[in-house]
Design an enzyme around this catalytic site. Structure first.
Site, PDB file in Angstrom:
ATOM      1  N   ASN A 131       0.875  -1.168   0.000  1.00  0.00           N
ATOM      2  CA  ASN A 131       0.000   0.000   0.000  1.00  0.00           C
ATOM      3  C   ASN A 131       0.916   1.222   0.000  1.00  0.00           C
ATOM      4  O   ASN A 131       1.444   1.601   1.044  1.00  0.00           O
ATOM      5  CB  ASN A 131      -0.892  -0.047   1.250  1.00  0.00           C
TER       6      ASN A 131
ATOM      7  N   ARG B  35      -2.681  -2.033  -3.371  1.00  0.00           N
ATOM      8  CA  ARG B  35      -3.862  -1.206  -3.185  1.00  0.00           C
ATOM      9  C   ARG B  35      -3.745  -0.024  -4.150  1.00  0.00           C
ATOM     10  O   ARG B  35      -2.759   0.716  -4.119  1.00  0.00           O
ATOM     11  CB  ARG B  35      -3.914  -0.690  -1.760  1.00  0.00           C
TER      12      ARG B  35
ATOM     13  N   HIS C  84     -12.885   3.401  -0.204  1.00  0.00           N
ATOM     14  CA  HIS C  84     -12.840   2.445   0.923  1.00  0.00           C
ATOM     15  C   HIS C  84     -13.461   1.106   0.531  1.00  0.00           C
ATOM     16  O   HIS C  84     -13.913   0.343   1.384  1.00  0.00           O
ATOM     17  CB  HIS C  84     -13.584   2.983   2.170  1.00  0.00           C
TER      18      HIS C  84
ATOM     19  N   ARG D 247      -9.849  16.094   6.378  1.00  0.00           N
ATOM     20  CA  ARG D 247     -10.661  16.422   5.194  1.00  0.00           C
ATOM     21  C   ARG D 247     -12.024  16.946   5.637  1.00  0.00           C
ATOM     22  O   ARG D 247     -12.569  16.482   6.631  1.00  0.00           O
ATOM     23  CB  ARG D 247     -10.855  15.174   4.316  1.00  0.00           C
TER      24      ARG D 247
ATOM     25  N   GLU E  18      -8.187  -4.724   5.082  1.00  0.00           N
ATOM     26  CA  GLU E  18      -8.042  -4.452   3.646  1.00  0.00           C
ATOM     27  C   GLU E  18      -6.890  -5.262   3.056  1.00  0.00           C
ATOM     28  O   GLU E  18      -6.960  -5.719   1.917  1.00  0.00           O
ATOM     29  CB  GLU E  18      -7.811  -2.947   3.426  1.00  0.00           C
TER      30      GLU E  18
END
Ligand code: AMP
Length: 398
Positions: free
Chosen positions: A8, A92, A180, A240, A378
């Site tokens: 990732n 990813r 996601h 964010r 993940e």
């Protein structure tokens, strides 16, 4: 026993994990990262239980670069493999556009196709793709698989993917993609073993971490989510802003003379929990603070979750289950309790003891809408996908 590596790669870090590929299961063996790639690089490699196996720090100011960081990880993994075969690497990748509804085996043509999505995710996509390019050059025989954060949402109805903009922009790719997805796909894969109604019915998953979003599942398939064209939409997050009236951006450009980069910095790095509190982007720090602005940031986060939950329940035309996941969702009983309290009108009744224990089911037996905690994974989802390419029978076995 063969192994699958998962990478990732972000702007300043590359995270990795290694899974043993044997029998029916994928067992985590190693995980770690190189972080601070351009500032104060640091490598750490751990075993499956979190014990540190190797650690290295470079002097402050060292600009290690992504290629050297990757070399470091490969050398560490090679050493631990001790002659066993690395069967494949899963990556990813944030954006798969409309085309990639599934993971894809990488080659030069697929890489070129994924480069097209750089303008859609300029802060992430180039970093996600860089190690793929490097490894295609250095180890061309090694199977590499790209797994996308967007793919899981391609099951959304067309209307859920649209903005009310002129059709030409829609056709050009200005759409709601959702993100996601690997987390939601993993959580959806766990539901059948937890509860048939949550797996088959109308379920909202709350991925509450530094990045936060929510996804409406109908029988385990995504039908709507809070993130849109980019991962800045929807809920407020660590830094964010989440959903923002586009008129605010016009105002900032017009009245504050802000250019694209300045607005980008504001909405991605200086807003959310950090911006509202002025203290921290970290939920733990805010919950521990007695400052009114810390409380306000948490209140706003929860208020927005409540609003989005109503919206996703409307998209599902009802609600059977809620599932909490990611750093905040998995670890904060207080936040879960407050979300469930705000969702009482939808039929959620929390079991305080089960919630405090963080046990999978946190709602009472009588609750009309059940509530659950599921730890996301993940990396395992990427490893599973990658295993399907290097060992085609895996899908049937898992
Ligand atoms: P993630 O991005 O999924 O790793 O989640 C990171 C977020 O989870 C940070 O805001 C952390 O403060 C938050 N977090 C982790 N543990 C807890 C906890 N016990 N209580 C509240 N927030 C937590």
């Amino acid at each position: 026993m063969d192994a699958i590596a998962v990478l990732n790669a972000g702007s300043s870090s590359i995270k990795f994990s290694l899974f043993a590929l044997g029998g029916e299961a994928l067992d985590l063996e190693l995980r770690g990262q190189v972080e601070g790639i351009y500032t104060a690089p640091r490598f750490i490699g751990r075993d499956a239980l979190g014990k540190t196996l190797a650690e290295e720090r470079w002097p402050e100011g060292t600009k290690l670069g992504h290629a050297s960081a990757l070399d470091h990880i490969i050398a560490f993994v090679r050493e631990r493999l001790a002659g066993r075969r690395l069967a494949g690497i899963g990556h990813r990748v944030v954006h798969g556009g409309m085309e990639y509804t599934q993971p894809v085996r990488m080659n030069a043509a697929a890489l070129d196709a994924l480069e097209k999505f750089v303008p859609l995710a300029p802060l992430h996509q180039p970093h996600n793709l860089a190690p793929i390019r490097l490894l295609l050059e250095r180890l061309p025989e090694l199977p590499q698989v790209a797994c996308f954060d967007t793919s899981f949402h391609r099951s959304n109805p067309e209307i859920a993917q649209m903005f009310a903009l002129p059709a030409a922009l829609h056709d050009e790719g200005v759409r709601r993609y959702g993100f996601h997805g690997l987390s939601y796909e993993y959580v959806a894969s766990q539901l059948p073993s937890l509860d048939a109604r949550a797996a088959q019915g109308r379920t909202v998953v709350l991925h509450l971490g530094n990045g936060s979003s929510m996804c409406a599942l109908s029988a385990g398939k995504s039908v709507a989510s809070t993130m849109g064209f980019t991962a800045v939409d929807g809920l407020p997050m660590g830094t964010r802003c989440g959903a923002l009236d586009p008129g605010v951006v016009l105002y900032l450009m017009d009245r504050h003379g802000m250019d694209v980069r300045a607005v980008e910095k504001l909405i991605y790095n200086q807003s959310g929990l950090l911006g509202v509190s002025g203290i921290s982007s970290d939920m733990r720090a805010l919950l521990a603070s007695s400052e009114p602005r810390a409380k306000l940031a948490v209140d706003l986060y929860l208020y927005r979750i409540g609003r989005e939950l109503g919206s996703l329940a409307a998209a599902l035309e009802g609600l059977d289950a809620l599932v909490f996941t990611a750093g905040i969702g998995e670890n904060s009983a207080v936040l879960r309790e407050r979300v469930c309290r705000h969702a009482a009108w939808l039929g959620v009744e929390l079991d305080p003891g089960a919630n405090a224990a963080g046990s999978p089911r946190i709602s009472t037996a009588a609750s009309r809408v059940s509530a659950w905690v599921v730890a996301t994974n993940e990396e395992l989802m990427i490893a599973r996908h990658t295993a399907e390419f290097v060992r085609p029978t895996t899908r049937r076995k898992q």
